[in-house]
Design a protein around this motif. Structure first.
Motif: not given
Length: 384
Positions: A13-20, A259-260, A285-291, A331-340
């Protein structure tokens, strides 16, 4: 398991840090949860099963099971998130709050198909004139966003492109008001809401969708639940519960629409649930903040597959995999971006009602037929 699930959810649910970017750490936790949640149930299914209906309980209702990873020795050498053997690579997935509600959603589908006049109606507001956006909700607006700003650069483009695919209607900018949604939404088989959503995880009825401000003024709760005379631009969950929305599907392309509060025996008290009770059998629907950018890309592809006749769950799965396989930067293949996004309710293919273009053609052919009959009758009359 709760602590591991919480840790995993926080990673998603958090945008990944590109350096980590730690692919191996993600793989380890995602594989462990797969073993706990899916390995045994899936081992008892026939090998040719391609679609899963998941009825999650408690905190699991806010997990995209497609982000779990099937165990394998080669996982430990993977260097990119796109290379992991996610569950979504093997199965179409859709969800239900309960078995009874899933059966009820299938029953609602036939009624929804009978009510729709047109295939698609999309709403993408503009927020340049949002009242008090600097003073009233500074903290809330900071966390609103599909991209990190109040404006959504991809929203109008997303809805316009989908409207072209579906030969539908697009209500954009100042036209995308809550009052227009109330008036027009019941006419469409599918409604798309590409906008901000405000989540109230203490009082679910106060969660709302943020439309464009209109010139109409009425008394309505503000974000704290008090009554104020203000512009009509917030559509609350409580408002949606009282509406009649016999749409075949609502696509809630905003943050946290799935969410709720989690209530034992009832599931998640979300905006999605409000649409279900208003008569809509399927929600995406979305499960977290989306890009903003990723969401727009996935949504347009999603409708391409829907228009080709695929089921809702297969369409979303294919759109997400298309994004995953073409995401470019690691970084954009992290599930944060595509799986919400997930689908809930009846996921069968949508039998879209005839488009406006087909209606015009049919009307024209009918008119020619009537004219032809008229000419024949006239000639017969003249011969007499």
């Amino acid at each position: 398991m709760d602590s591991r699930l919480n840790t995993f959810q926080n990673q998603l649910q958090a945008p990944p840090d590109p350096d980590m970017l730690d692919v191996l750490a993600y793989n380890e936790l995602a594989t462990e949860l797969y073993r706990l949640l899916l390995e045994k149930p899936l081992s008892n299914l026939p090998a040719d099963i391609q679609s899963l209906v998941i009825v999650p309980d408690g905190k699991l209702a806010q997990l995209n099971f497609g982000t779990l990873v099937k165990p394998g020795p080669s996982n430990e050498t993977v260097s990119r998130f796109s290379q992991l053997p996610y569950v979504i690579k093997d199965y179409d997935l859709h969800y239900a709050a309960s078995a009874n509600l899933w059966v009820e959603s299938i029953k609602q589908t036939s009624e929804a198909n009978n009510h729709a006049r047109y295939a698609f109606g999309g709403f993408a507001p503009a927020y340049d004139s949002l009242p008090g956006k600097e003073e009233r909700w500074p903290d809330m607006l900071a966390s609103l966003v599909r991209a990190g700003e109040v404006q959504l650069p991809g929203a109008e483009k997303e809805v316009q492109e989908i409207a072209e695919i579906m030969d539908g209607d697009a209500w954009l900018g100042a036209e995308a008001t809550a009052s227009r949604f109330r008036e027009k939404a019941p006419e469409y088989s599918v409604v798309q809401l590409t906008m901000h959503a405000l989540l109230d995880d203490q009082e679910s009825l106060n969660s709302c969708l943020v439309f464009s401000p209109s010139t109409e003024t009425r008394t309505e709760r503000d974000t704290t639940g008090s009554n104020n005379s203000k512009t009509d631009y917030l559509l609350y969950a409580s408002d949606i519960y009282s509406m009649q929305l016999p749409n075949r599907m609502a696509v809630l392309s905003a943050c946290n629409t799935g969410r709720g509060q989690i209530k034992k025996g009832e599931g998640v008290m979300s905006l999605s649930r409000a649409f279900m009770y208003a008569g809509c059998p399927t929600q995406t629907i979305s499960l977290w903040n989306v890009s903003d950018l990723a969401s727009s890309t996935i949504m347009v592809q999603f409708y391409e597959y829907l228009a080709d006749g695929l089921s809702v769950d297969a369409s979303l799965r294919n759109a997400q995999l298309h994004y995953l396989n073409n995401s470019g930067h690691p970084v954009y293949s992290h599930p944060y971006y595509w799986a919400s996004f997930i689908t809930i309710g009846d996921s069968s293919p949508i039998a879209f009602r005839e488009s406006r273009a087909i209606t015009v053609i049919a009307f024209g052919l009918g008119l020619l037929l009537v004219m032809g009959i008229g000419i024949v009758l006239y000639k017969k009359q003249m011969k007499k």
